[in-house]
Design a protein around this motif. Structure first.
Motif, PDB file in Angstrom:
ATOM      1  N   ARG A 605       0.808  -1.228  -0.002  1.00 38.20           N
ATOM      2  CA  ARG A 605       0.210   0.068   0.050  1.00 38.20           C
ATOM      3  C   ARG A 605       0.797   1.226   0.095  1.00 38.20           C
ATOM      4  NH1 ARG A 605      -2.632   0.572   4.509  1.00 38.20           N
ATOM      5  NH2 ARG A 605      -1.858  -1.171   5.727  1.00 38.20           N
ATOM      6  N   GLY A 606       2.239   1.169  -0.084  1.00 40.73           N
ATOM      7  CA  GLY A 606       3.109   2.243  -0.167  1.00 40.73           C
ATOM      8  C   GLY A 606       4.125   2.004  -0.800  1.00 40.73           C
ATOM      9  N   GLU A 607       4.868   2.935  -1.275  1.00 38.55           N
ATOM     10  CA  GLU A 607       6.261   2.980  -1.790  1.00 38.55           C
ATOM     11  C   GLU A 607       6.969   4.161  -1.353  1.00 38.55           C
ATOM     12  OE1 GLU A 607       3.150   1.494  -4.821  1.00 38.55           O
ATOM     13  OE2 GLU A 607       3.832   3.604  -4.565  1.00 38.55           O
ATOM     14  N   LEU A 608       8.259   3.855  -1.250  1.00 41.03           N
ATOM     15  CA  LEU A 608       9.405   4.957  -0.993  1.00 41.03           C
ATOM     16  C   LEU A 608      10.680   4.992  -1.793  1.00 41.03           C
ATOM     17  CD1 LEU A 608      10.022   7.590   1.041  1.00 41.03           C
ATOM     18  CD2 LEU A 608      11.065   5.690   2.431  1.00 41.03           C
ATOM     19  N   LEU A 609      10.945   5.781  -2.650  1.00 39.72           N
ATOM     20  CA  LEU A 609      12.044   5.931  -3.407  1.00 39.72           C
ATOM     21  C   LEU A 609      12.950   7.168  -2.969  1.00 39.72           C
ATOM     22  CD1 LEU A 609       9.810   4.709  -5.120  1.00 39.72           C
ATOM     23  CD2 LEU A 609      10.701   5.299  -6.895  1.00 39.72           C
ATOM     24  N   ALA A 610      14.230   7.072  -3.125  1.00 33.48           N
ATOM     25  CA  ALA A 610      15.211   8.011  -2.855  1.00 33.48           C
ATOM     26  C   ALA A 610      16.375   7.819  -3.766  1.00 33.48           C
ATOM     27  CB  ALA A 610      15.681   7.876  -1.209  1.00 33.48           C
ATOM     28  N   ALA A 611      17.027   8.920  -4.206  1.00 29.07           N
ATOM     29  CA  ALA A 611      18.392   8.796  -4.811  1.00 29.07           C
ATOM     30  C   ALA A 611      19.189   9.897  -4.517  1.00 29.07           C
ATOM     31  CB  ALA A 611      17.953   8.793  -6.209  1.00 29.07           C
ATOM     32  N   ILE A 643      13.621  12.327  -3.109  1.00 35.80           N
ATOM     33  CA  ILE A 643      12.724  11.331  -2.371  1.00 35.80           C
ATOM     34  C   ILE A 643      11.204  11.468  -2.773  1.00 35.80           C
ATOM     35  CG2 ILE A 643      12.589  12.958  -0.017  1.00 35.80           C
ATOM     36  CD1 ILE A 643      12.595  10.628   1.566  1.00 35.80           C
ATOM     37  N   SER A 644      10.706  10.301  -2.872  1.00 36.69           N
ATOM     38  CA  SER A 644       9.407  10.526  -3.396  1.00 36.69           C
ATOM     39  C   SER A 644       8.554   9.171  -2.613  1.00 36.69           C
ATOM     40  CB  SER A 644       9.104  10.380  -4.794  1.00 36.69           C
ATOM     41  OG  SER A 644       9.862   9.367  -5.274  1.00 36.69           O
ATOM     42  N   GLY A 645       7.414   9.395  -2.640  1.00 40.82           N
ATOM     43  CA  GLY A 645       6.556   8.163  -2.206  1.00 40.82           C
ATOM     44  C   GLY A 645       5.147   8.243  -2.022  1.00 40.82           C
ATOM     45  N   SER A 646       4.267   7.393  -1.702  1.00 41.25           N
ATOM     46  CA  SER A 646       2.870   7.157  -1.703  1.00 41.25           C
ATOM     47  C   SER A 646       2.312   6.293  -0.658  1.00 41.25           C
ATOM     48  CB  SER A 646       2.392   6.828  -3.284  1.00 41.25           C
ATOM     49  OG  SER A 646       2.525   5.548  -3.343  1.00 41.25           O
TER      50      SER A 646
END
Length: 782
Positions: A605-611, A643-646
Motif C-alpha cells: 500500500r506504499g512505496e518510498l524511493l530515494a536517490a 525522495i518520493s513516495g505514496s
C-alpha cells in the motif's frame, strides 16, 4: 481580433467542434459495430481483470505457450504484482479510476515499482529492475489530476518543472539541466531536438507518460543529460474496451471534447482510435488557442508469436495572437501587465501540424524477442510574430544587437525588439531493429538486448529575423503591421542529418537478488548544412560512445538498493541548426554517479524511493580570458537528492509526496573576456521542487482531492542578474460518480490565482503561469 465574449460566438465554436466530434464518434461507432459483429461470442466474456500486463507489454490476448521460461515467469509476476492493490477488495468509486479495466484505467501512484517500464531500459522488467530513477503517470492518474497535456503531466513528478515557451511547445527542467538537456520521446522515438520538435500534445491520446531522471544518451543518443520523457501511446488490446468520452468547459471559454475506443475486430485484428479537440482563450488579450489530435492503430496477430501494428497520429494547432511573454519591470513581475499581449499584430500567425506514421513488427517466443520499428515524422510550422520585450523607463535607452533607441516619450515604455517570419518543413524517417534474448550464463539468469538504428532528417526552413526596435505603451501596445518592421522570408536554411547507431544492454543475476546491469551505444552523426543567400556551407561528422554500468541488490523482497555510473554527450545546439561558427566544436561530455533505494511497504500500500546523484558536464565552449578565443574548457555540474513516495493508509485515502533538491552551477563558463559566469546557477533551475497530493473518498461515489506544487526561486539568465521568486500553486477537485459508467468533476486550477514565472526566457521577459481556472468535466464509459 476581438476576443470571443458573447454567447453566439461561443455557441458557434462549440458547434464547430461538436460537428467534428460527431464525425469522429460515427467512425468509432462503426468500428465498434464491426468489432461486435466480427468477434466470436466467447470473446465478449473475456474477463478484463486479467489483462494488465498485456496492454503495457503490448502483447495480444492470451497466447498458447509450450514452456515456462524466465520471460513467462517475469510476466506472470508482473501481472500478479499489478493486481495486488485490488486483489483483496472490490475496487469501486472515483478514487480507483474505472474498476475492471486495463492498467491505464486504474489510478495508481507514479512511484509504483511493479509496473513494466520500457523507458529506463529496453530489457524486460519493471521499475524495480532498473538501476536508475524512473517514474510513470498513467491515463487515469492524469485524468484525476486534471492534466490535459503532457507538459502539464510533468508538473507534480519528482524534481520536474515544465512550461510552454515561445518557439518550443514543451520544455522541462530536472537535475540542473533544461530544454535540450531533457529528451522528449514519442513512443520511444526521439526527434532531434527537443526545443524544435516538441508539441503540446493532448494527454488523452497517451497510455502514460514515463520519465527517466539522469543521462539517457546510452538509450536515445545525443542530448538527454538531465533525463528523458517518453509519451507512450494507447495501443490496441485483445478485449473490447469501453467507448470513453470527456467533455469539459472552463472559465477561459474553453471547450475540450475527447473520445476513444478500442478492441478486437476478429481474425486476429484489433484496433485503437482516439481523438480530441481543444480550444480556449489564452492568458493574454485576444489570444485564442485551438488544437486537435487524432490517433489510431491497427494490430494484426498473424500467429501467437508474430504480430504487426501500424499506427498514425495527426496533430494540428492554430494560435491567434500567440503569447510570447511578459516583460519584467526592473526585474520584477508586474501583475497589472499579466493580460497584456505584446504580439498583437494584425497579421500574426502561429500554425503547426505534425503527422506520425509507424510500423512495428514483433516476433516473440519464450526466450527470444525480435522487434523492428519503422517510422516517418513530418512537421510543418508557419510563424509571423514579434518577441523579445524589454521595459524601458522614461529617458532610458533600448539597446539590442547594435541598435539603440532613446525613450523620449516622457513615460515608461516596452521595447519590442525582434520580428520573426519563419516556416519550416521537418521530415524524419528511421528504423530500429533489436533482439532480446532471455536465458542464462551457466546457472546465472541473463537478459540481453542488441540492436541497430538508422535515421535521416531533412530540415528546410525559409525565414527571416529582423531586429527593429519599437517603443509601445505598456498597457495598450499599438497593433503594428508586421511588414512595417519585418520582411519576407529572404533566407533559407536547409540541413540534412544522418544518424547511425549500435546499442546493447545486459542484465546478469550473479547471486540471488544481486544483478549487474550494463549498456552501451555508439553513434555516428553526419550533418550537411546550407544557408542561403549568405552561402554558409559545411559538412561535419560527429562520433560518440556512451555507456552505463549499474548494480541492483534486493536486500529484501520489498527493498532494492541500486547504484549506477552513466555517460552522455550533447551538441552545442541542435545538430541541424549549428552555424558555421559552431563547426570547430566537438560534442560536450557528461557523466553521472547515482545511488538509491526502492522500497515497498505496508503490504504493497506504499512505496518510498530515494536517490542521490552527481552530474558533471565538460567540454562546454567557453571564452579564454587571456586570448579571447572560444575553446572547450567550460564545465557545469549538479548534485542533489530526491525522495518520493505514496501511501494508502486506508481504502478511502491516498497520499503522495515528493521532494527534490539540486545544487547546480557553472564551474567554468565565460561568453567573453569580461562576461564570467563561473559559480552562477543555470537559468530555470530551482534548488527545491516539492509536491504533495491527497485524494479522499468519503462516500462510494464521491472523491475529493488536491495538489500543492512548490518550486524555489529561479535565475532568469546566465549572468544571474534577475532572480524570480519562488512559486506555490494549488489545484483542487471534487468528483461525483452519479452512475456506474459516468462521473462529473468540478476542478479549480491555481486556486489562489498566483502570479508567477513558469519559465524565464532572459533577464527582460518571462512566461507567466496559467491564471486561476474553473473547470466542469463529464466523463462517460460505455
Amino acid at each position: 481580433m476581438e476576443k470571443i465574449g458573447n454567447w453566439d460566438e461561443v455557441r458557434g465554436r462549440i458547434g464547430r467542434r461538436t460537428r467534428f466530434l460527431a464525425v469522429f464518434l460515427a467512425v468509432l461507432a462503426a468500428a465498434s459495430f464491426a468489432a461486435d459483429g466480427a468477434r466470436p461470442a466467447i470473446a465478449q466474456n473475456v474477463p478484463q481483470a486479467v489483462l494488465p500486463a498485456i496492454t503495457v507489454e503490448g502483447q495480444p490476448a492470451t497466447k498458447p505457450k509450450q514452456r515456462t521460461s524466465q520471460r513467462t515467469q517475469m510476466r506472470a509476476a508482473s501481472v500478479a504484482r499489478q493486481a495486488q492493490p485490488g486483489a483483496d477488495r472490490a475496487p469501486q468509486g472515483p478514487i480507483d479510476g474505472w474498476p475492471g479495466g486495463l492498467p491505464r484505467d486504474y489510478i495508481r501512484s507514479t512511484t509504483d515499482l511493479n509496473v513494466p517500464n520500457a523507458t529506463g531500459s529496453r530489457l524486460p522488467g519493471t521499475a524495480r529492475d532498473i538501476p536508475a530513477s524512473v517514474e510513470s503517470i498513467n491515463q487515469a492518474t492524469m485524468q484525476e489530476r486534471g492534466k490535459t497535456s503532457w507538459v502539464d503531466a510533468l508538473q507534480g513528478l519528482t524534481g520536474f518543472t515544465s512550461a510552454v515557451r515561445p518557439g518550443a511547445a514543451g520544455v522541462a527542467s530536472t537535475r540542473g539541466f533544461t530544454e535540450n538537456g531533457v529528451a522528449v520521446l514519442y513512443d520511444g522515438i526521439r526527434v532531434t531536438n527537443t526545443t524544435i520538435s516538441t508539441r503540446n500534445y493532448d494527454s488523452f491520446i497517451f497510455d502514460r507518460v514515463d520519465v527517466l531522471r539522469g543521462p539517457a544518451s546510452v538509450l536515445y543518443g545525443e542530448g538527454a543529460i538531465g533525463g528523458a520523457v517518453n509519451l507512450v501511446r494507447k495501443q490496441p488490446s485483445g478485449v473490447n474496451e469501453p467507448f470513453e468520452t470527456i467533455s469539459s468547459l472552463t472559465t477561459r471559454e474553453g471547450v475540450r471534447q475527447a473520445a476513444g475506443k478500442g478492441g478486437p475486430l476478429g481474425n486476429g485484428f484489433s484496433y485503437r482510435l482516439d481523438g480530441v479537440v481543444n480550444g480556449h482563450n489564452g492568458p493574454v488579450d485576444d489570444n485564442q488557442v485551438r488544437y486537435g489530435n487524432v490517433a489510431g492503430a491497427l494490430r494484426w496477430d498473424v500467429t501467437p508469436q508474430l504480430s504487426s501494428t501500424v499506427d498514425f497520429d495527426y496533430m494540428k494547432s492554430k494560435i491567434e495572437n500567440a503569447y510570447w511573454g511578459t516583460p519584467l519591470v526592473r526585474g520584477q513581475i508586474r501583475s497589472d501587465l499579466r493580460e497584456v499581449n505584446y504580439n498583437n499584430l494584425p497579421n500574426n500567425k502561429y500554425d503547426d501540424s505534425v503527422l506520425w506514421l509507424r510500423w512495428n513488427t514483433t516476433y516473440d517466443t519464450e526466450e527470444l524477442k525480435i522487434r523492428n520499428r519503422f517510422w516517418s515524422y513530418q512537421s510543418d510550422r508557419d510563424w509571423i510574430n514579434t518577441y523579445r520585450f524589454a521595459y524601458i523607463p522614461a529617458g532610458g535607452t533600448c539597446s539590442f544587437r547594435g541598435q539603440n533607441l532613446l525613450n523620449n516619450t516622457g513615460t515608461d515604455q516596452i521595447c519590442r525588439q525582434t520580428w520573426e517570419n519563419l516556416g519550416y518543413d521537418h521530415r524524419f524517417i528511421g528504423d530500429r531493429f533489436d533482439v532480446n534474448w532471455n536465458g542464462s550464463l551457466g546457472a546465472m539468469p541473463l537478459s540481453t538486448v542488441m540492436g541497430v538504428e538508422v535515421a535521416s532528417t531533412r530540415w528546410d526552413s525559409p525565414r527571416n529575423e529582423v531586429t527593429s526596435l519599437q517603443l509601445v505603451d505598456p498597457y495598450n501596445p499599438a497593433p503594428t503591421d508586421f511588414f512595417t518592421r519585418g520582411t519576407a522570408r529572404t533566407q533559407n536554411v536547409r540541413a540534412d542529418l544522418t544518424q547511425k547507431a549500435v546499442f546493447g544492454e545486459a542484465r546478469l543475476e550473479v547471486l540471488k537478488g544481486v544483478k549487474i546491469v550494463g549498456g552501451f551505444r555508439v553513434d555516428q552523426m553526419e550533418v550537411d548544412y546550407n544557408r542561403q543567400p549568405t552561402n554558409q556551407l559545411y559538412s561535419k561528422t560527429f562520433e560518440a560512445s556512451t555507456y552505463r554500468m549499474g548494480a541492483l541488490w534486493d536486500i529484501r523482497a520489498d527493498t532494492t538498493l541500486y547504484a549506477q555510473y552513466a555517460t552522455a554527450v550533447e551538441p552545442r545546439f541542435a545538430l541541424f541548426t549549428l552555424g558555421v561558427t559552431d563547426t570547430p566544436f566537438t560534442l560536450a561530455n557528461a557523466r553521472q554517479v547515482e545511488g538509491g533505494i526502492k522500497y515497498a511497504f505496508a503490504n504493497g500500500r506504499g512505496e518510498l524511493l530515494a536517490a542521490v546523484y552527481h552530474i558533471e558536464k565538460t567540454d562546454i565552449p567557453s571564452t579564454d580570458p587571456l586570448t579571447g578565443f572560444t575553446v572547450q574548457v567550460g564545465k557545469q555540474s549538479s548534485r542533489g537528492f530526491e525522495i518520493s513516495g505514496s501511501y494508502r493508509p486506508m481504502e478511502a485515502l491516498r497520499l503522495e509526496a515528493n521532494f527534490a533538491y539540486v545544487n547546480a552551477q557553472y564551474d567554468e563558463y565565460r561568453t567573453s573576456t569580461t562576461a564570467n559566469y563561473t559559480g552562477n546557477t543555470p537559468p530555470n533551475v530551482p534548488q527545491v521542487v516539492a509536491n504533495f497530493g491527497a485524494t479522499w473518498q468519503p462516500f462510494t461515489n464521491w472523491a475529493v482531492g488536491g495538489w500543492i506544487n512548490h518550486r524555489a526561486s529561479i535565475k532568469a539568465d546566465d549572468a544571474n542578474l534577475v532572480t524570480l521568486p519562488s512559486a506555490t500553486t494549488a489545484d483542487v477537485f471534487a468528483t461525483y460518480r452519479f452512475v456506474q459508467n459516468a462521473d462529473l468533476t468540478f476542478r479549480v486550477r491555481n486556486i489562489t490565482d498566483a502570479v508567477y514565472a513558469a519559465w524565464a526566457t532572459d533577464a527582460n521577459y518571462v512566461i507567466l503561469g496559467t491564471p486561476r481556472t474553473f473547470e466542469l468535466s463529464l466523463r462517460t464509459r460505455w
